[in-house]
Design an enzyme around this catalytic site. Structure first.
Site, short mmCIF file in Angstrom:
data_model
loop_
_atom_site.label_atom_id
_atom_site.label_comp_id
_atom_site.label_asym_id
_atom_site.label_seq_id
_atom_site.Cartn_x
_atom_site.Cartn_y
_atom_site.Cartn_z
N LYS A 176 36.09 66.31 -8.02
CA LYS A 176 37.22 65.97 -8.90
C LYS A 176 36.87 64.75 -9.77
O LYS A 176 37.24 64.70 -10.94
CB LYS A 176 38.47 65.69 -8.07
N ARG A 203 47.65 70.51 -11.85
CA ARG A 203 46.73 69.74 -11.02
C ARG A 203 47.27 68.33 -10.87
O ARG A 203 47.84 67.77 -11.80
CB ARG A 203 45.36 69.61 -11.67
N HIS A 246 58.87 68.29 -15.62
CA HIS A 246 58.99 69.04 -14.36
C HIS A 246 60.33 69.78 -14.35
O HIS A 246 61.36 69.20 -14.70
CB HIS A 246 58.90 68.09 -13.17
#
Length: 188
Positions: free
Chosen positions: A66, A92, A110
């Site tokens: 990552k 992610r 969101h």
């Protein structure tokens, strides 16, 4: 002009909504340098091509870790002199590498009234909960999952005749209004 990059993983409808706001002059003094996707099959790529927005496809599986993945993103972002990262369906968690490079400069939308229903399937969780309302939240990104400081929220009712599809449409309409308005106020 403030340079932003938009990150997406899927269909890209929020990405396209932001692009259209920029094209229509509703998001003044903002330019979109590129769309960053983490999946080569993301439909958002087609939306970017339609609007002549450059696309960077970087799949995490192609990197050793990552950290290596995010170093590549930071290199590209810095080459383009990006000042803000706008997450629009980017699925992610942002790691320390990006967070440190863009501290306080990463926004996310969101599909719930955070802190309720963090993570995936927030609309489904709200629909199945028996709640009378849900909504959308714009927040700063931190190292947690949907835990950053809340900037703005907008709510909609969950009616007894709603289906999961109609509720998804309601929340999406909130997002199409809320996110560009927040971007206009915050990204300077």
């Amino acid at each position: 002009m403030v340079k932003i990059a938009i990150f997406a993983s899927g269909s890209g409808s929020n990405f396209e909504n932001i692009v259209e706001h920029v094209e229509q002059g509703k998001l003044k003094d903002i330019t979109i340098t590129a769309l960053y996707v983490d999946k080569a099959n993301a439909y958002a790529i087609h939306r970017a091509e339609k609007h002549h927005i450059p696309v960077h496809i970087n799949e995490p599986k192609d990197f050793e870790s990552k950290v290596h993945y995010e170093h590549k993103l930071v290199d590209l972002l810095q080459q383009e002199q990006v000042e803000w990262i706008i997450l629009a369906g980017y699925m992610r968690l942002i790691g320390d590498t990006l967070l440190n490079a863009y501290e306080g400069k990463i926004l996310n939308i969101h599909p719930s009234l955070l802190p309720k229903y963090k993570g995936i399937d927030a609309i489904g969780q709200a629909f199945n909960s028996g709640d009378k309302f849900t909504g959308s939240t714009v927040h700063y990104v931190d190292s947690g999952m949907d835990t950053g400081e809340i900037i703005a929220q907008q709510q909609c009712d969950i009616s007894t005749d709603d289906t999961i599809e109609t509720l998804e449409d309601k929340v999406k309409q909130l997002e199409y209004n809320l996110y560009p308005n927040v971007i206009a106020k915050i990204v300077k």
